[in-house]
Design an enzyme around this catalytic site. Structure first.
Site, PDB file in Angstrom:
ATOM      1  N   HIS A   1       1.290  -1.288  -0.318  1.00 18.53           N
ATOM      2  CA  HIS A   1      -0.023  -0.117  -0.277  1.00 18.53           C
ATOM      3  C   HIS A   1       0.943   1.397  -0.193  1.00 18.53           C
ATOM      4  O   HIS A   1       1.560   1.375   0.446  1.00 18.53           O
ATOM      5  CB  HIS A   1      -0.762   0.463   1.514  1.00 18.53           C
ATOM      6  CG  HIS A   1       0.037  -0.468   2.751  1.00 18.53           C
ATOM      7  ND1 HIS A   1       0.327   0.676   3.521  1.00 18.53           N
ATOM      8  CD2 HIS A   1       0.394  -0.986   3.360  1.00 18.53           C
ATOM      9  CE1 HIS A   1       0.830   0.702   4.014  1.00 18.53           C
ATOM     10  NE2 HIS A   1       0.282  -0.197   4.668  1.00 18.53           N
ATOM     11  N   ASP A   2       0.199   2.291  -0.757  1.00 16.60           N
ATOM     12  CA  ASP A   2       0.747   3.558  -0.791  1.00 16.60           C
ATOM     13  C   ASP A   2       1.935   3.304  -1.148  1.00 16.60           C
ATOM     14  O   ASP A   2       3.139   4.598  -1.427  1.00 16.60           O
ATOM     15  CB  ASP A   2       1.118   4.131   1.094  1.00 16.60           C
ATOM     16  CG  ASP A   2       0.000   4.243   1.063  1.00 16.60           C
ATOM     17  OD1 ASP A   2      -1.298   4.962   0.693  1.00 16.60           O
ATOM     18  OD2 ASP A   2      -0.616   3.522   1.708  1.00 16.60           O
TER      19      ASP A   2
ATOM     20  N   GLY B   1       4.849  -1.372   2.837  1.00 17.41           N
ATOM     21  CA  GLY B   1       3.884  -0.664   2.632  1.00 17.41           C
ATOM     22  C   GLY B   1       5.121   0.654   2.567  1.00 17.41           C
ATOM     23  O   GLY B   1       6.088   1.067   2.788  1.00 17.41           O
TER      24      GLY B   1
END
Length: 263
Positions: free
Chosen positions: A121-122, A139
């Site tokens: 994520h991100d 992440g």
């Protein structure tokens, strides 16, 4: 016209581009946007607020747009944006972002993501990336253009990897890696410049000599690293690659991946 196998499940609201093929047993969620001339070979899952650019080829059991593996995520409509021309092989996974991380995971164009690789994520991944088998990003990682990450290697969350870096297989990357670096090892250390990659990108012999001399002064000269860094700052004008490396170091908030002698 797009071609959708009758066994595929495409929810109302999904957008499928012209010429795209959706193979057997694919699942396409209502918030998915798939560009033109893509090929989802079969048993591919695209869920969440996920957009995929034109001309991507996605192999079975890839899951794109799954929820972040982050306990703070509460189902917010965060996104995954994948560029054009990517090849995503069997079992690869890419997650949407988190609110605290800006809400977006981004993958550039013309990448090759081998089986069971993972983009957390991100993360932001540049163009022409190659992730070998089971290469994994935690992440919030930032990965530059034309980066190669070897098989079974893992990159710690929030780590930056500069343009044209090569990471060896079975490496654990905990620290930022300068552009054009070659890093390797269980706890990865900076071994040298990625000279093969630089030659492939048409660096002249003189440019290679100039950048190598800078590298030697910065990482293997006398004094502390901070002292050497200060001494080489004026060399930024000698070559764009030197300026890029120094700019990357200047923006860092995490430890820098250094040669073994500095560890």
């Amino acid at each position: 016209m797009s071609k959708i196998d009758p066994t595929a499940r495409v929810e109302d609201g999904a957008v499928i581009g012209e010429g795209t093929e959706i193979g057997p047993f694919c699942i396409i969620g209502r918030n998915a946007r798939i560009g033109t001339n893509c090929k989802l070979i079969g048993q591919v899952t695209v869920i969440g607020h996920t957009s995929i650019g034109d001309g991507c080829v996605i192999s079975p059991f890839a899951v794109l747009g799954g929820a972040p593996q982050d306990l703070s995520y509460k189902g917010e409509p965060t996104t995954l944006d994948i560029g054009s021309g990517n090849t995503i092989r069997e079992g690869a996974t890419m997650n949407v972002g988190t609110v605290k991380g800006g809400g977006k995971t981004r993958v550039g164009n013309d990448g090759y993501f081998m089986n069971n690789s993972h983009v957390g994520h991100d993360c932001v991944v540049g163009n022409n990336a190659i992730f070998a088998t089971s290469a994994t990003l935690g992440g919030h990682c930032e990965i530059g253009d034309a980066v190669y990450i070897g098989g079974l290697s893992a990159v710690h969350q929030f780590t930056r990897i500069g343009n044209y870096v090569m990471v060896g297989g079975l490496s654990g990357v905990r620290d930022d890696i300068i552009p054009y670096g070659l890093a390797n090892g269980q706890y990865a250390v900076l071994e040298s410049l990625n000279l093969i990659g630089m030659k492939r990108r048409k660096f002249t012999k003189q440019r290679l000599v100039t950048v190598r001399a800078f590298y030697q002064k910065l990482f293997h000269g006398p004094g502390t690293f901070a002292e050497r860094l200060e001494s080489v700052l004026p060399l930024a004008s000698e070559d764009p690659a030197i300026a890029e490396i120094l700019g990357f170091i200047g923006k860092g908030k995490r430890p820098l991946c250094l040669p073994t002698i500095e560890k």
